[in-house]
Design an enzyme around this catalytic site. Structure first.
Site, mmCIF file in Angstrom:
data_model
loop_
_atom_site.group_PDB
_atom_site.id
_atom_site.type_symbol
_atom_site.label_atom_id
_atom_site.label_comp_id
_atom_site.label_asym_id
_atom_site.label_seq_id
_atom_site.Cartn_x
_atom_site.Cartn_y
_atom_site.Cartn_z
ATOM 1 N N LYS A 159 0.871 -1.188 0.000
ATOM 2 C CA LYS A 159 0.000 0.000 0.000
ATOM 3 C C LYS A 159 0.905 1.234 0.000
ATOM 4 C CE LYS A 159 -4.091 1.128 2.320
ATOM 5 N NZ LYS A 159 -4.973 1.528 1.228
HETATM 6 C C1 LIG Z 1 -6.383 -0.345 -3.924
HETATM 7 C C2 LIG Z 1 -7.150 -0.932 -2.784
HETATM 8 N N1 LIG Z 1 -7.743 -2.118 -2.945
HETATM 9 C C3 LIG Z 1 -8.455 -2.685 -1.951
HETATM 10 C C4 LIG Z 1 -8.590 -2.061 -0.739
HETATM 11 C C5 LIG Z 1 -9.367 -2.726 0.360
HETATM 12 O O1 LIG Z 1 -8.491 -3.131 1.367
HETATM 13 P P1 LIG Z 1 -8.950 -3.270 2.869
HETATM 14 O O2 LIG Z 1 -10.159 -4.095 2.863
HETATM 15 O O3 LIG Z 1 -7.806 -3.944 3.530
HETATM 16 O O4 LIG Z 1 -9.215 -1.908 3.376
HETATM 17 C C6 LIG Z 1 -7.973 -0.832 -0.522
HETATM 18 C C7 LIG Z 1 -8.071 -0.163 0.771
HETATM 19 O O5 LIG Z 1 -7.123 -0.124 1.494
HETATM 20 C C8 LIG Z 1 -7.224 -0.247 -1.566
HETATM 21 O O6 LIG Z 1 -6.649 0.933 -1.408
#
Ligand SMILES: Cc1ncc(COP(=O)(O)O)c(C=O)c1O
Length: 305
Positions: A159
């Protein structure tokens, strides 16, 4: 979305007043996009505020940093405690929590090896990312003209702040075209995810969500939703999806910490029954799970005091 200030922000081990939580304009990561962050939510529970899957989020943040060769100056345990302290200091019953680690001030140029690493954690009140009625009314999606970055350009498993330039381009394109959110395909043309959510598609009773290999983040909500779906007895698996799978599905939803579980009512102007029965069941159970109201998911609920 405008930010509502809270009391304190945790910066490198200290609680700093919100207004004083500033960084120098020459902070390395501001220029080159090499920061890692998390998005978490604290929910009101019967036993006070609790951050949903806090340890999993902080562990993923450490993994993101490993991918970037960024030495994290604080352990998972330390950042878990710091996150709880920030939420406690806010006095809020529920909020969004944003930890970020970044290369700090002192070095310029693309070599990150000599850079210091700074860490901060903030929280503030934040409503439903795709709208209050997204779980029931659904959102309109557009397949983006922007291609999801792949494993050898910007690793999607991390991330990384810089990854979100790709997401922002797609989000703004979709909004300007009158849609609520963008769906992203990877360089092979397979469905990857949305700009900040994972996607689930159901057809003939089987629910499918694309894998990390397709360029999706390994979502923590994605994992929670798969667990809930399987506990309901639904067939739910990770698998490849093509553009056509989106157009002929029976129901569709997206999920993430910010968006929670949001139904989809249209993709590229092709209507989808919304909200589908599996979507409704999963969204309702998720809402209860995050608030500590489902015994079998209580270990996901990490109280701040
Ligand atoms: C690109 C992306 N995909 C998916 C998610 C969903 O991830 P999570 O459920 O861990 O928040 C996020 C959020 O963080 C994201 O930024």
């Amino acid at each position: 979305m405008p930010i509502t200030p809270t009391e304190k922000i945790w910066m490198n081990g200290e609680m700093v007043d919100w207004a004083d939580a500033n960084i120098h304009i020459l902070t390395h990561s501001l220029h080159y996009g090499m920061g890692v962050f998390e998005g978490m939510r604290a929910y009101e529970t019967a036993d006070g505020p609790a951050i949903f899957r806090l340890t999993d989020h902080i562990t993923r943040m450490h993994d993101s940093a490993r991918i970037l060769l960024m030495p994290m100056p604080y352990s998972v345990e330390e950042l878990v405690e710091a996150s709880k302290a920030v939420v406690r200091a806010s006095g809020l019953p529920a909020c969004y929590v944003r930890p970020i680690a970044y290369f700090g001030y002192g070095e310029m140029g693309l070599n990150t090896l000599p850079c210091s690493v700074d860490v901060a954690i903030a929280c503030w009140p934040w409503g439903a990312y795709l709208g209050d009625d997204a779980a029931t009314k659904g959102v309109r999606m557009k397949i983006s003209s922007w291609v999801r970055h792949d494993h050898n350009t910007m690793p999607p498993a991390s991330k990384t702040t810089g990854n979100y330039a790709n997401s922002s381009l797609a989000k703004v394109e979709a909004l300007k075209a009158g849609y609520d959110e963008a769906l992203m395909l990877n360089s092979q043309g397979l469905v990857s995810e949305c700009t900040g959510e994972n996607i689930f598609v159901a057809r003939k009773g089987v629910i499918v969500t694309p894998p990390l290999s397709a360029g999706a983040l390994e979502g923590i909500t994605q994992h929670s939703v798969m667990t809930i779906a399987r506990d309901f007895g639904f067939e739910c698996r990770i698998g490849e999806l093509t553009r056509s799978d989106l157009y002929i599905c029976d129901e569709m939803f997206v999920c993430g910490t910010a968006a929670e579980v949001s139904a989809v009512n249209e993709v590229d102007d092709r209507p989808i029954a919304c909200p589908g029965p599996m979507t409704t069941a999963i969204a309702d159970e998720y809402k209860k799970a995050v608030r500590g109201q489902v015994d079998r998911y209580k270990e996901w609920v990490e109280h701040v005091s």
